[in-house]
Each structure stands twice: as structure tokens, then as C-alpha cells.
Design a protein around this motif. Structure first.
Motif, PDB file in Angstrom:
ATOM      1  N   LEU A  97     103.299 -28.647  53.558  1.00  8.62           N
ATOM      2  CA  LEU A  97     103.670 -29.503  54.684  1.00  8.62           C
ATOM      3  C   LEU A  97     102.801 -29.289  55.921  1.00  8.62           C
ATOM      4  O   LEU A  97     103.195 -29.659  57.027  1.00  8.62           O
ATOM      5  CB  LEU A  97     105.158 -29.327  55.040  1.00  8.62           C
ATOM      6  CG  LEU A  97     106.108 -29.766  53.916  1.00  8.62           C
ATOM      7  CD1 LEU A  97     107.525 -29.282  54.167  1.00  8.62           C
ATOM      8  CD2 LEU A  97     106.088 -31.275  53.764  1.00  8.62           C
ATOM      9  N   GLN A  98     101.634 -28.701  55.728  1.00  6.50           N
ATOM     10  CA  GLN A  98     100.709 -28.606  56.868  1.00  6.50           C
ATOM     11  C   GLN A  98     100.164 -29.999  57.183  1.00  6.50           C
ATOM     12  O   GLN A  98      99.828 -30.295  58.323  1.00  6.50           O
ATOM     13  CB  GLN A  98      99.552 -27.666  56.531  1.00  6.50           C
ATOM     14  CG  GLN A  98      99.932 -26.217  56.645  1.00  6.50           C
ATOM     15  CD  GLN A  98      98.697 -25.339  56.697  1.00  6.50           C
ATOM     16  OE1 GLN A  98      98.093 -25.046  55.682  1.00  6.50           O
ATOM     17  NE2 GLN A  98      98.320 -24.921  57.877  1.00  6.50           N
ATOM     18  N   ASP A  99     100.064 -30.800  56.132  1.00  2.20           N
ATOM     19  CA  ASP A  99      99.667 -32.188  56.308  1.00  2.20           C
ATOM     20  C   ASP A  99     100.947 -33.010  56.221  1.00  2.20           C
ATOM     21  O   ASP A  99     101.557 -33.091  55.160  1.00  2.20           O
ATOM     22  CB  ASP A  99      98.715 -32.624  55.192  1.00  2.20           C
ATOM     23  CG  ASP A  99      97.597 -31.619  54.966  1.00  2.20           C
ATOM     24  OD1 ASP A  99      97.071 -31.109  55.960  1.00  2.20           O
ATOM     25  OD2 ASP A  99      97.273 -31.354  53.798  1.00  2.20           O
ATOM     26  N   PRO A 100     101.393 -33.613  57.329  1.00  3.54           N
ATOM     27  CA  PRO A 100     102.700 -34.279  57.318  1.00  3.54           C
ATOM     28  C   PRO A 100     102.720 -35.496  56.377  1.00  3.54           C
ATOM     29  O   PRO A 100     101.904 -36.396  56.529  1.00  3.54           O
ATOM     30  CB  PRO A 100     102.873 -34.726  58.769  1.00  3.54           C
ATOM     31  CG  PRO A 100     101.851 -33.991  59.558  1.00  3.54           C
ATOM     32  CD  PRO A 100     100.749 -33.652  58.637  1.00  3.54           C
ATOM     33  N   PRO A 101     103.655 -35.522  55.399  1.00  2.00           N
ATOM     34  CA  PRO A 101     103.749 -36.667  54.484  1.00  2.00           C
ATOM     35  C   PRO A 101     104.066 -37.967  55.231  1.00  2.00           C
ATOM     36  O   PRO A 101     103.736 -39.050  54.758  1.00  2.00           O
ATOM     37  CB  PRO A 101     104.920 -36.307  53.567  1.00  2.00           C
ATOM     38  CG  PRO A 101     105.169 -34.860  53.756  1.00  2.00           C
ATOM     39  CD  PRO A 101     104.649 -34.489  55.095  1.00  2.00           C
ATOM     40  N   GLU A 102     104.689 -37.830  56.417  1.00  4.17           N
ATOM     41  CA  GLU A 102     105.083 -39.016  57.185  1.00  4.17           C
ATOM     42  C   GLU A 102     103.881 -39.856  57.611  1.00  4.17           C
ATOM     43  O   GLU A 102     104.029 -40.993  58.052  1.00  4.17           O
ATOM     44  CB  GLU A 102     105.882 -38.601  58.436  1.00  4.17           C
ATOM     45  CG  GLU A 102     107.279 -38.062  58.150  1.00  4.17           C
ATOM     46  CD  GLU A 102     107.282 -36.665  57.524  1.00  4.17           C
ATOM     47  OE1 GLU A 102     106.286 -35.933  57.698  1.00  4.17           O
ATOM     48  OE2 GLU A 102     108.266 -36.313  56.843  1.00  4.17           O
ATOM     49  N   LEU A 103     102.670 -39.299  57.483  1.00  4.56           N
ATOM     50  CA  LEU A 103     101.478 -40.056  57.874  1.00  4.56           C
ATOM     51  C   LEU A 103     101.008 -41.012  56.783  1.00  4.56           C
ATOM     52  O   LEU A 103     100.170 -41.874  57.029  1.00  4.56           O
ATOM     53  CB  LEU A 103     100.326 -39.090  58.211  1.00  4.56           C
ATOM     54  CG  LEU A 103     100.530 -38.158  59.404  1.00  4.56           C
ATOM     55  CD1 LEU A 103      99.314 -37.259  59.580  1.00  4.56           C
ATOM     56  CD2 LEU A 103     100.747 -38.973  60.672  1.00  4.56           C
ATOM     57  N   ILE A 104     101.560 -40.869  55.572  1.00  6.20           N
ATOM     58  CA  ILE A 104     101.061 -41.661  54.437  1.00  6.20           C
ATOM     59  C   ILE A 104     101.090 -43.175  54.708  1.00  6.20           C
ATOM     60  O   ILE A 104     100.082 -43.850  54.476  1.00  6.20           O
ATOM     61  CB  ILE A 104     101.825 -41.297  53.136  1.00  6.20           C
ATOM     62  CG1 ILE A 104     101.469 -39.848  52.745  1.00  6.20           C
ATOM     63  CG2 ILE A 104     101.482 -42.250  52.004  1.00  6.20           C
ATOM     64  CD1 ILE A 104     102.227 -39.299  51.556  1.00  6.20           C
ATOM     65  N   PRO A 105     102.217 -43.728  55.254  1.00  2.00           N
ATOM     66  CA  PRO A 105     102.195 -45.177  55.538  1.00  2.00           C
ATOM     67  C   PRO A 105     101.067 -45.572  56.486  1.00  2.00           C
ATOM     68  O   PRO A 105     100.433 -46.611  56.301  1.00  2.00           O
ATOM     69  CB  PRO A 105     103.560 -45.426  56.181  1.00  2.00           C
ATOM     70  CG  PRO A 105     104.421 -44.312  55.713  1.00  2.00           C
ATOM     71  CD  PRO A 105     103.525 -43.133  55.544  1.00  2.00           C
ATOM     72  N   GLN A 106     100.790 -44.716  57.470  1.00  5.81           N
ATOM     73  CA  GLN A 106      99.702 -45.024  58.410  1.00  5.81           C
ATOM     74  C   GLN A 106      98.336 -44.966  57.724  1.00  5.81           C
ATOM     75  O   GLN A 106      97.437 -45.729  58.061  1.00  5.81           O
ATOM     76  CB  GLN A 106      99.710 -44.037  59.579  1.00  5.81           C
ATOM     77  CG  GLN A 106     100.940 -44.139  60.457  1.00  5.81           C
ATOM     78  CD  GLN A 106     100.920 -43.078  61.548  1.00  5.81           C
ATOM     79  OE1 GLN A 106      99.927 -42.916  62.249  1.00  5.81           O
ATOM     80  NE2 GLN A 106     102.010 -42.354  61.684  1.00  5.81           N
ATOM     81  N   LEU A 107      98.202 -44.045  56.777  1.00  3.36           N
ATOM     82  CA  LEU A 107      96.930 -43.960  56.039  1.00  3.36           C
ATOM     83  C   LEU A 107      96.702 -45.251  55.255  1.00  3.36           C
ATOM     84  O   LEU A 107      95.613 -45.816  55.249  1.00  3.36           O
ATOM     85  CB  LEU A 107      96.940 -42.766  55.077  1.00  3.36           C
ATOM     86  CG  LEU A 107      97.029 -41.372  55.676  1.00  3.36           C
ATOM     87  CD1 LEU A 107      96.959 -40.310  54.589  1.00  3.36           C
ATOM     88  CD2 LEU A 107      95.916 -41.153  56.681  1.00  3.36           C
ATOM     89  N   ILE A 108      97.781 -45.717  54.606  1.00  2.86           N
ATOM     90  CA  ILE A 108      97.670 -46.942  53.808  1.00  2.86           C
ATOM     91  C   ILE A 108      97.360 -48.125  54.725  1.00  2.86           C
ATOM     92  O   ILE A 108      96.492 -48.947  54.430  1.00  2.86           O
ATOM     93  CB  ILE A 108      98.971 -47.185  53.007  1.00  2.86           C
ATOM     94  CG1 ILE A 108      99.155 -46.047  51.997  1.00  2.86           C
ATOM     95  CG2 ILE A 108      98.935 -48.531  52.309  1.00  2.86           C
ATOM     96  CD1 ILE A 108     100.458 -46.069  51.256  1.00  2.86           C
ATOM     97  N   GLU A 109      98.030 -48.127  55.853  1.00  4.75           N
ATOM     98  CA  GLU A 109      97.813 -49.217  56.818  1.00  4.75           C
ATOM     99  C   GLU A 109      96.354 -49.221  57.285  1.00  4.75           C
ATOM    100  O   GLU A 109      95.716 -50.270  57.361  1.00  4.75           O
ATOM    101  CB  GLU A 109      98.793 -49.019  57.993  1.00  4.75           C
ATOM    102  CG  GLU A 109      99.037 -50.232  58.843  1.00  4.75           C
ATOM    103  CD  GLU A 109      98.197 -50.186  60.112  1.00  4.75           C
ATOM    104  OE1 GLU A 109      97.662 -51.240  60.476  1.00  4.75           O
ATOM    105  OE2 GLU A 109      98.060 -49.091  60.703  1.00  4.75           O
TER     106      GLU A 109
END
Ligand code: UDP
Ligand code: MG
Length: 311
Positions: A97-109
Motif C-alpha cells: 500500500l505504498q502506492d495507493p490503489p485509490e489512484l487506479i481510476p485516475q491512472l485509467i482516466e
């Protein structure tokens, strides 16, 4: 429907698996328009990681697990994830969890908006990591850029989103010693950065002690650069030059009379050590590359999968 895989390498991560899975699942469930799955790679863990992953897989068919026969390392684990992945896109993420999973939608966007093939995450801040780790990482990324023939983005880990085309190219790479972030950067296409704040590890300890970090840095440098070999040649030239100048100096000294050969004890010792050092250094550099050739030519598998779950 578009498909997404999240590739998560795990080595002795019993302290974080449950939380990591919980947060990933929440994020993936929040994107109903994408058909997503999680690929956990159990890299020969010796703690309860294997049981915990099997338990999760038995409850959720969208969780796939690869169990390695022993610990092969972080890069082979991620490589296996990409090899097994058949989705349109894949996120590579650490389990701690050092890389927050919550960023995934933003990465896709970002991938969609920029029409890119890769969105790589750049660490703007690193929290909860030792001064030494940060300093060594900084030095590492900068010297890699100096040494390598390709320009790598600075302060970027493996946390990134890649598309099918990049994965297809990645699968063609036959080299066994993989420096994944370098390879993906090398592959090209459109790659865009995404800046984020790297969190502290959720629980547990780093699985990258100094010895693994050095090995990782060595793979990165030796697989991506021939500059150490050039350095060996340059050093050779310089020492020959010093030798010639010294010979001239001694020769003139004898004629003109400002030096006598017998008084040169310390200079001989210094030169012997110096030339000996240069030779050992250059032989060592050659040895490193021969070692790589040796490893590559054996053509052993990069990893061995003992068990597959939900495939
Ligand atoms: N990891 C792995 N095999 C290893 C070492 C690490 O699969 O031999 C995984 C680990 O479980 C984690 C990721 O690689 O998900 C990154 O490791 P870690 O967080 O310990 O490295 P750091 O963030 O401290 O550089
Ligand atoms: Mg970590």
C-alpha cells in the motif's frame, strides 16, 4: 467490456494482504464499467501469505493467484503477472500500500485522456522511508540516467498502468534478468507521467534489504549500459598515458639530473598499487558482463509456478 488486471507481487506480506485486498476490491468495485481482476503472485513466501491468498481466491473468482516454487524476486514476480495477463490494461502495484490503489481510476482516466500506452507514476514525496533509502534511490535513478543509453524517467518505480500493446511487446523480451521499469521505458509508444505521493508501508518490513537493492541496481546498470566497459577502456588509456609521461620524466631526470632512479621507492609502490587496482577493476567489470552472459546463456526459466488458482 474493457478488461483490467491488477498485478500484485507478494513476498511474506501476511501483515498487509487483507488490507491491500480490501482496498483494491473497493476501488475495482467502484468502476463497474470495467471488468477487472486481481493477479496476486506469491513469490515463495514463508509466512501465511499463501494460505491467505488461497482463501481470498476461493471466495472471489476474480482473484487469480500464482504460487512460485520458491522466492524468485520482485521483478520475476511482476514478469509472471504480465506473462499471464490477457487483459486490455494492467496496473503493476506493490502489495504494501505504498502506492495507493485509490489512484487506479485516475491512472485509467489519464491513459484515456492522453491517448497513451503507459501511465507511469512519479514519486513526488516519499513518506516513512529512511534517509538512506531516499538518498540511495535518488543517486540510483540519476546515475542510471547518466550510464544508460536510454533516458529513464526519474524517481519512478514499477507502479504504472500499461496497455495491451506494451504487454505484447514485453512478452517478446527473452532476457532473464529483467529491469522492468527500464524495459517498459525502452519499449516506447506514448508514455505519460503521473505524480503522486508515496505513502509509508502499511505494515511489515521492506523486502528490499541492501543486498537486494545492490543486486537490483547491478541488473539495471549492466543490462542497460555498456558504459562501464567504456570506462574500463578510458581508464586503460589514462594509465598508459601516465606511464608514458612518467617514463619521459624519469628519462629526462637521468639526463638533466633532477632525479635518480634509486630514490624512487615510494613512487614504485604507488604505481604498482595504482596499476594493479586499475587492472583488477577493469577485469572485474568484464567479469560482471561475462557473469550475465553465463546466466543468460543457460536459459533457465525466470520463475517456476508451483500452483495456479482461478486460471
Ligand atoms: N516482493 C516480492 N519478492 C521479493 C521482494 C519483494 O514479490 O523478493 C514484493 C513485496 O511483497 C512488495 C513489492 O515486491 O509487494 C515491493 O517490495 P517492498 O515494499 O519490500 O520494497 P520497497 O517498497 O521497500 O522498495
Ligand atoms: Mg514497499
Amino acid at each position: 467490456m474493457e478488461t483490467l488486471s491488477v498485478i500484485v507481487p507478494c513476498y511474506n506480506e501476511e501483515a498487509v494482504i487483507a488490507e491491500s485486498y480490501g482496498r483494491l476490491k473497493k476501488v475495482l468495485d467502484s468502476m463497474p464499467s470495467i471488468d477487472s481482476e486481481i493477479i496476486f503472485i506469491n513469490d515463495g513466501s514463508k509466512d501465511r501469505t499463501a494460505e491467505m491468498l488461497s482463501e481470498i481466491a476461493s471466495q472471489n473468482k476474480n482473484v487469480k493467484v500464482l504460487h512460485f516454487s520458491r522466492n524468485f524476486g520482485h521483478q520475476p514476480a511482476v514478469t509472471a503477472g504480465i506473462h499471464y495477463c490477457t487483459s486490455d490494461m494492467a496496473v503493476i502495484i506493490d502489495s504494501d500500500l505504498q502506492d495507493p490503489p485509490e489512484l487506479i481510476p485516475q491512472l485509467i482516466e489519464t491513459l484515456k485522456r492522453e491517448n497513451a500506452n503507459v501511465v507511469y507514476c512519479v514519486r513526488e514525496k516519499r513518506q516513512g522511508e529512511s534517509f538512506f533509502k531516499k538518498l540511495s534511490a535518488r543517486l540510483f535513478y540519476r546515475s542510471m540516467n547518466y550510464l544508460s543509453e536510454v533516458n529513464f524517467p526519474l524517481d519512478t518505480g514499477d507502479f504504472r498502468l500499461i496497455d495491451k500493446q506494451v504487454m505484447a511487446e514485453f512478452k517478446k523480451f527473452r532476457e532473464k534478468g529483467k529491469y522492468i521499469r527500464g524495459i517498459i521505458s525502452w519499449i516506447g509508444f506514448k508514455q505519460v507521467p503521473f505524480t503522486y505521493k508515496r505513502e509509508a508501508r502499511f505494515a511489515g518490513e521492506t523486502k528490499y534489504p541492501l543486498s537486494k537493492m545492490i543486486q537490483f541496481a547491478a541488473t539495471a546498470m549492466l543490462y542497460f549500459s555498456k558504459k562501464p566497459l567504456k570506462l574500463a577502456t578510458t581508464l586503460g588509456f589514462i594509465t598508459v598515458l601516465i606511464g608514458i609521461l612518467f617514463a619521459i620524466w624519469t628519462f629526462l631526470g637521468e639526463i638533466i639530473g633532477y632525479t635518480h632512479a634509486e630514490s624512487g621507492w615510494s613512487s614504485i609502490i604507488i604505481l604498482v598499487i595504482f596499476f594493479g587496482g586499475v587492472q583488477l577493476l577493469t577485469v572485474g567489470v568484464l567479469g560482471q558482463y561475462i557473469g550475465i552472459l553465463f546466466d543468460e546463456i543457460k536459459d533457465r526459466p525466470e520463475y517456476i509456478v508451483e500452483k495456479e488458482e482461478n486460471w
